[in-house]
Design a protein around this motif. Structure first.
Motif, PDB file in Angstrom:
ATOM      1  N   GLU A  19    -110.042   3.507 -17.124  1.00 26.24           N
ATOM      2  CA  GLU A  19    -111.218   4.019 -16.413  1.00 26.24           C
ATOM      3  C   GLU A  19    -110.820   5.221 -15.570  1.00 26.24           C
ATOM      4  OE1 GLU A  19    -113.036   0.952 -14.062  1.00 26.24           O
ATOM      5  OE2 GLU A  19    -113.713  -0.144 -15.853  1.00 26.24           O
ATOM      6  N   ILE A  20    -111.819   5.991 -15.183  1.00 28.70           N
ATOM      7  CA  ILE A  20    -111.577   7.090 -14.259  1.00 28.70           C
ATOM      8  C   ILE A  20    -112.243   6.759 -12.932  1.00 28.70           C
ATOM      9  CG2 ILE A  20    -111.970   9.533 -13.781  1.00 28.70           C
ATOM     10  CD1 ILE A  20    -111.844  10.022 -16.742  1.00 28.70           C
ATOM     11  N   TRP A  21    -111.435   6.757 -11.875  1.00 28.09           N
ATOM     12  CA  TRP A  21    -111.974   6.484 -10.552  1.00 28.09           C
ATOM     13  C   TRP A  21    -111.938   7.770  -9.727  1.00 28.09           C
ATOM     14  CZ3 TRP A  21    -109.858   1.099  -8.501  1.00 28.09           C
ATOM     15  CH2 TRP A  21    -110.238   0.090  -9.408  1.00 28.09           C
ATOM     16  N   GLY A  22    -113.080   8.099  -9.147  1.00 29.20           N
ATOM     17  CA  GLY A  22    -113.150   9.230  -8.230  1.00 29.20           C
ATOM     18  C   GLY A  22    -113.043   8.697  -6.809  1.00 29.20           C
ATOM     19  N   LEU A  23    -112.087   9.200  -6.055  1.00 33.56           N
ATOM     20  CA  LEU A  23    -111.847   8.742  -4.678  1.00 33.56           C
ATOM     21  C   LEU A  23    -112.169   9.915  -3.766  1.00 33.56           C
ATOM     22  CD1 LEU A  23    -108.320   7.252  -5.455  1.00 33.56           C
ATOM     23  CD2 LEU A  23    -110.508   6.008  -5.488  1.00 33.56           C
TER      24      LEU A  23
ATOM     25  N   SER B  62    -106.517  14.831 -10.845  1.00 29.92           N
ATOM     26  CA  SER B  62    -106.902  16.082 -10.186  1.00 29.92           C
ATOM     27  C   SER B  62    -107.226  15.830  -8.719  1.00 29.92           C
ATOM     28  CB  SER B  62    -108.144  16.669 -10.859  1.00 29.92           C
ATOM     29  OG  SER B  62    -109.250  15.789 -10.657  1.00 29.92           O
ATOM     30  N   ARG B  63    -107.185  16.916  -7.944  1.00 31.38           N
ATOM     31  CA  ARG B  63    -107.675  16.882  -6.572  1.00 31.38           C
ATOM     32  C   ARG B  63    -108.517  18.131  -6.378  1.00 31.38           C
ATOM     33  NH1 ARG B  63    -103.375  16.085  -3.878  1.00 31.38           N
ATOM     34  NH2 ARG B  63    -103.746  14.097  -2.845  1.00 31.38           N
ATOM     35  N   SER B  64    -109.773  17.919  -5.919  1.00 29.95           N
ATOM     36  CA  SER B  64    -110.611  19.082  -5.631  1.00 29.95           C
ATOM     37  C   SER B  64    -110.994  19.043  -4.163  1.00 29.95           C
ATOM     38  CB  SER B  64    -111.850  19.083  -6.531  1.00 29.95           C
ATOM     39  OG  SER B  64    -112.481  17.828  -6.456  1.00 29.95           O
ATOM     40  N   GLY B  65    -111.333  20.196  -3.609  1.00 25.76           N
ATOM     41  CA  GLY B  65    -111.610  20.298  -2.173  1.00 25.76           C
ATOM     42  C   GLY B  65    -110.307  20.201  -1.418  1.00 25.76           C
ATOM     43  N   GLY B  66    -110.335  20.471  -0.116  1.00 22.04           N
ATOM     44  CA  GLY B  66    -109.145  20.314   0.725  1.00 22.04           C
ATOM     45  C   GLY B  66    -107.932  21.023   0.162  1.00 22.04           C
ATOM     46  N   ARG B  67    -106.873  20.264  -0.112  1.00 20.60           N
ATOM     47  CA  ARG B  67    -105.615  20.873  -0.567  1.00 20.60           C
ATOM     48  C   ARG B  67    -105.661  21.284  -2.033  1.00 20.60           C
ATOM     49  NH1 ARG B  67    -101.767  16.250   0.890  1.00 20.60           N
ATOM     50  NH2 ARG B  67    -103.692  15.090   0.390  1.00 20.60           N
ATOM     51  N   ALA B  68    -106.684  20.828  -2.750  1.00 25.40           N
ATOM     52  CA  ALA B  68    -107.020  21.325  -4.095  1.00 25.40           C
ATOM     53  C   ALA B  68    -105.877  21.423  -5.100  1.00 25.40           C
ATOM     54  CB  ALA B  68    -107.726  22.682  -3.984  1.00 25.40           C
ATOM     55  N   GLN B  69    -104.949  20.495  -5.072  1.00 25.10           N
ATOM     56  CA  GLN B  69    -103.903  20.478  -6.107  1.00 25.10           C
ATOM     57  C   GLN B  69    -103.282  19.090  -6.186  1.00 25.10           C
ATOM     58  OE1 GLN B  69    -100.132  22.499  -4.958  1.00 25.10           O
ATOM     59  NE2 GLN B  69    -101.142  22.977  -3.026  1.00 25.10           N
ATOM     60  N   VAL B  70    -102.647  18.828  -7.291  1.00 24.74           N
ATOM     61  CA  VAL B  70    -101.865  17.597  -7.435  1.00 24.74           C
ATOM     62  C   VAL B  70    -100.416  17.978  -7.136  1.00 24.74           C
ATOM     63  CG1 VAL B  70    -101.111  15.790  -9.012  1.00 24.74           C
ATOM     64  CG2 VAL B  70    -103.460  16.658  -9.145  1.00 24.74           C
ATOM     65  N   PHE B  71     -99.814  17.300  -6.172  1.00 22.96           N
ATOM     66  CA  PHE B  71     -98.471  17.669  -5.727  1.00 22.96           C
ATOM     67  C   PHE B  71     -97.399  17.048  -6.630  1.00 22.96           C
ATOM     68  CE2 PHE B  71    -101.193  18.210  -2.041  1.00 22.96           C
ATOM     69  CZ  PHE B  71    -100.809  19.477  -1.620  1.00 22.96           C
ATOM     70  N   PRO B  72     -96.203  17.642  -6.630  1.00 20.74           N
ATOM     71  CA  PRO B  72     -95.127  17.121  -7.502  1.00 20.74           C
ATOM     72  C   PRO B  72     -94.867  15.615  -7.293  1.00 20.74           C
ATOM     73  CG  PRO B  72     -94.457  19.216  -6.547  1.00 20.74           C
ATOM     74  CD  PRO B  72     -95.771  18.861  -5.908  1.00 20.74           C
ATOM     75  N   TRP B  73     -94.992  15.135  -6.048  1.00 17.60           N
ATOM     76  CA  TRP B  73     -94.726  13.718  -5.774  1.00 17.60           C
ATOM     77  C   TRP B  73     -95.923  12.846  -6.140  1.00 17.60           C
ATOM     78  CZ3 TRP B  73     -94.625  17.739  -2.319  1.00 17.60           C
ATOM     79  CH2 TRP B  73     -95.719  17.867  -1.460  1.00 17.60           C
ATOM     80  N   GLU B  74     -96.942  13.440  -6.732  1.00 18.20           N
ATOM     81  CA  GLU B  74     -98.100  12.655  -7.174  1.00 18.20           C
ATOM     82  C   GLU B  74     -98.175  12.555  -8.694  1.00 18.20           C
ATOM     83  OE1 GLU B  74    -101.165  13.373  -3.483  1.00 18.20           O
ATOM     84  OE2 GLU B  74    -101.120  14.938  -5.015  1.00 18.20           O
ATOM     85  N   GLN B  75     -97.107  12.980  -9.368  1.00 17.96           N
ATOM     86  CA  GLN B  75     -97.059  12.824 -10.824  1.00 17.96           C
ATOM     87  C   GLN B  75     -96.649  11.403 -11.162  1.00 17.96           C
ATOM     88  OE1 GLN B  75     -94.780  16.386 -12.562  1.00 17.96           O
ATOM     89  NE2 GLN B  75     -93.950  16.085 -10.528  1.00 17.96           N
TER      90      GLN B  75
ATOM     91  N   GLU C 196    -111.666  15.855   0.537  1.00 14.38           N
ATOM     92  CA  GLU C 196    -110.982  15.879  -0.758  1.00 14.38           C
ATOM     93  C   GLU C 196    -111.575  14.839  -1.699  1.00 14.38           C
ATOM     94  OE1 GLU C 196    -106.584  17.513   0.610  1.00 14.38           O
ATOM     95  OE2 GLU C 196    -106.729  15.531  -0.307  1.00 14.38           O
ATOM     96  N   ARG C 197    -111.467  15.167  -2.976  1.00 15.71           N
ATOM     97  CA  ARG C 197    -111.828  14.218  -4.018  1.00 15.71           C
ATOM     98  C   ARG C 197    -110.688  14.191  -5.019  1.00 15.71           C
ATOM     99  NH1 ARG C 197    -114.105  13.852  -8.919  1.00 15.71           N
ATOM    100  NH2 ARG C 197    -115.361  11.989  -9.284  1.00 15.71           N
ATOM    101  N   VAL C 198    -110.176  12.987  -5.256  1.00 15.93           N
ATOM    102  CA  VAL C 198    -109.061  12.814  -6.181  1.00 15.93           C
ATOM    103  C   VAL C 198    -109.559  11.964  -7.338  1.00 15.93           C
ATOM    104  CG1 VAL C 198    -106.824  11.670  -6.454  1.00 15.93           C
ATOM    105  CG2 VAL C 198    -107.230  13.128  -4.464  1.00 15.93           C
ATOM    106  N   GLU C 199    -109.216  12.369  -8.552  1.00 15.69           N
ATOM    107  CA  GLU C 199    -109.547  11.540  -9.718  1.00 15.69           C
ATOM    108  C   GLU C 199    -108.280  10.910 -10.252  1.00 15.69           C
ATOM    109  OE1 GLU C 199    -111.690  13.321 -12.955  1.00 15.69           O
ATOM    110  OE2 GLU C 199    -113.599  13.088 -11.907  1.00 15.69           O
ATOM    111  N   VAL C 200    -108.378   9.613 -10.525  1.00 18.98           N
ATOM    112  CA  VAL C 200    -107.226   8.928 -11.102  1.00 18.98           C
ATOM    113  C   VAL C 200    -107.642   8.193 -12.370  1.00 18.98           C
ATOM    114  CG1 VAL C 200    -106.247   8.600  -8.778  1.00 18.98           C
ATOM    115  CG2 VAL C 200    -107.479   6.708  -9.857  1.00 18.98           C
ATOM    116  N   ALA C 201    -106.690   8.037 -13.271  1.00 18.10           N
ATOM    117  CA  ALA C 201    -106.898   7.183 -14.446  1.00 18.10           C
ATOM    118  C   ALA C 201    -106.207   5.864 -14.153  1.00 18.10           C
ATOM    119  CB  ALA C 201    -106.306   7.836 -15.686  1.00 18.10           C
ATOM    120  N   ILE C 202    -106.887   4.768 -14.446  1.00 18.99           N
ATOM    121  CA  ILE C 202    -106.316   3.457 -14.112  1.00 18.99           C
ATOM    122  C   ILE C 202    -106.666   2.441 -15.202  1.00 18.99           C
ATOM    123  CG2 ILE C 202    -108.324   2.753 -12.691  1.00 18.99           C
ATOM    124  CD1 ILE C 202    -106.180   1.522 -10.735  1.00 18.99           C
TER     125      ILE C 202
END
Ligand code: C2O
Ligand code: CU
Length: 465
Positions: free
Chosen positions: A379-383, A404-417, A429-435
């Motif tokens: 599923e895709i969860w938008g946080l 992905s991350r949109s708004g705010g810092r607007a990027q996925v950081f290396p430690w978020e891979q 911010e809005r972050v999308e994750v696959a879970i």
């Protein structure tokens, strides 16, 4: 190896000028170390730093953890605290992939507690859910197979409405899952150092104080493995630091004082696919990183520190001394991490973290199931954050992949891979994750890991069916 930089390093002079040390502090009567202005005494960085301690290792295959009273050594004096087996942080539990873990928990507190194994995917009844409270003088045997990758996880209480209080008083420890084949070539033994970061606050009499604040409990001095402003002597060699943000609400921004880079190799869910040089890492409560720091080019006698670039604290001072070890070729590539298969028709859910106590307008109810997730579906969860950030969002029962991350810092950081179980949301911010929940059916939790938000109700139950 790829490099990634945010901001620019600051040198020590610059750092001190901006308040790296608490300058102009007023000494209060009593403990010479207790200083501060106003009514709240703080603990300044001492002239001579105490030595970093490393929690004792115990085998998770047959461990006993007693939650009860402990003492926090603050140098000039000791504070009453809580701990596991009398220590804060508690012992480091060690396990290997595929092990069967059995941990007996004894509640020697005068209130309910549970233990949650943050980062581990375990059956519902073993997850430390607040509904499975262990009463005072009670005990509970947590037993489960270790079904996921090697990683630094951690354990802490999860009782209804009291998590912030119990963690702040000292109940937390690391649980490190190892996989010798996957970790071959990485520094080990005393070249591998777990660092549990948090902050502390003292009351007028110098005792660790918990104040429940809606905005999150933050302190005014650092505690690393339970030691305020510690130092350590390390050889000019390569080290592996396993770092956990175990604070209730504080976000740490890690950097080295000499602008030497940290090589990021892993995070919440274990090793990344390849290493990456970074000059700063932002770590919210509950998040972990695995970094290599190369001291082999440092002169004996030099001093380097691991800093928090947000609080402007020298978290850990390193004195370089001992035998030089240069020829260490640590691997820079690790096992591939398959992406969760996200189909165009994948189910989507949205979660808004609102203010200090709600998700999608709801406050937590222990007996209410807020949504149901079919087992095995990606599923895709938008946080999304809607006031009151930072919100470090944590999910029980599965790890996820940040898309992905949109708004705010607007990027996925290396430690978020790779694999994560906690992701930081700043304001707007809005972050999308696959879970995908593969392992077990049952009731799990989605919540903000700012513990005062969690206790105030920023948490939902969901059922994997
Ligand atoms: Cu680290 Cu639900 O918690
Ligand atoms: Cu929050």
């Amino acid at each position: 190896m790829t490099a990634f930089r945010i901001g620019s390093p600051i040198d020590r002079r610059e750092f001190l000028r901006h308040g790296g040390r608490s300058a102009g502090a007023i000494a209060l009567g009593g403990g010479a170390l207790l200083q501060g202005c106003g009514s709240n005494p703080t603990l300044p960085e001492p002239e001579t730093r105490p030595t970093l301690r490393t929690p004792r290792d115990i085998d998770a295959a047959g461990a006993l953890l007693a939650a009860g009273a402990a003492e926090l050594d603050l140098g000039s004096h000791a504070s009453r605290a809580w701990g596991y087996n009398g220590a804060l942080p508690g012992p480091t539990l060690r396990a290997r992939v595929g092990d069967h873990v059995q941990i007996s928990v004894l509640n020697q507190l005068s209130e309910n507690t549970t233990v949650h194994w943050h980062g581990l995917v375990v059956p519902t009844a073993m997850d430390g859910h607040p509904a499975d409270a262990v009463p005072p003088a009670g005990s509970y045997v947590y037993e489960y197979p270790v079904v996921q990758r090697a990683a630094m996880n951690w354990y802490h209480p999860h009782p209804h409405g009291r998590t912030g209080q119990q963690v702040w008083r000292g109940l937390a420890g690391a649980l490190i899952v190892a996989d010798p084949a996957a970790e071959r070539g990485l520094p080990a033994g005393d070249r591998e150092i777990p660092l549990l970061l948090r902050d502390g606050l003292l009351d007028d009499s110098g005792q660790l104080e918990y104040r429940r604040r809606d905005s999150g409990m933050v302190g005014d001095f650092p505690l690393i493995n339970g030691v305020p402003y510690p130092a350590i002597t390390l050889a000019p060699a390569l080290y592996r630091l396993r770092v956990l943000n175990a604070a209730n609400a504080r976000v740490f921004r890690l950097g080295m004082s000499n602008a030497s880079r940290m090589t990021l190799i892993g995070n919440d869910g274990g090793l990344l696919e390849r290493s990456m040089d970074v000059n700063a890492i932002e770590l919210g409560p509950g998040e972990r990183v695995d970094v290599l720091v190369d001291l082999s080019g440092e002169a004996t006698g030099s001093r380097i520190s691991l800093r928090c670039l947000r609080a402007r604290w020298d978290l850990l001072e390193v004195y370089v001394s001992g035998e030089r070890d240069q020829g260490w070729g640590a691997p820079s590539a690790f096992a591939p991490i398959p992406r969760l298969p996200v189909s165009p028709g994948a189910r989507r859910r949205e979660f808004r973290f609102e203010g200090h106590r709600r998700i999608n307008g709801l406050e937590y109810h222990m007996d209410r199931i807020d949504f149901r997730v079919p087992r095995g579906d990606t599923e895709i969860w938008g946080l999304e954050s809607s006031g009151g950030a930072p919100h470090p969002v944590h999910v029980h029962g599965a790890s996820f992949q940040v898309l992905s991350r949109s708004g705010g810092r607007a990027q996925v950081f290396p430690w978020e891979q790779g694999w994560k179980d906690t992701v930081l949301l700043e304001d707007d911010e809005r972050v999308e994750v696959a879970i995908r929940f593969d392992a077990y059916a049952g009731v799990y939790l989605l919540h903000c890991h700012k513990l005062e938000h969690e206790d105030a109700g920023m948490m939902l139950n969901f059922e994997v069916t």
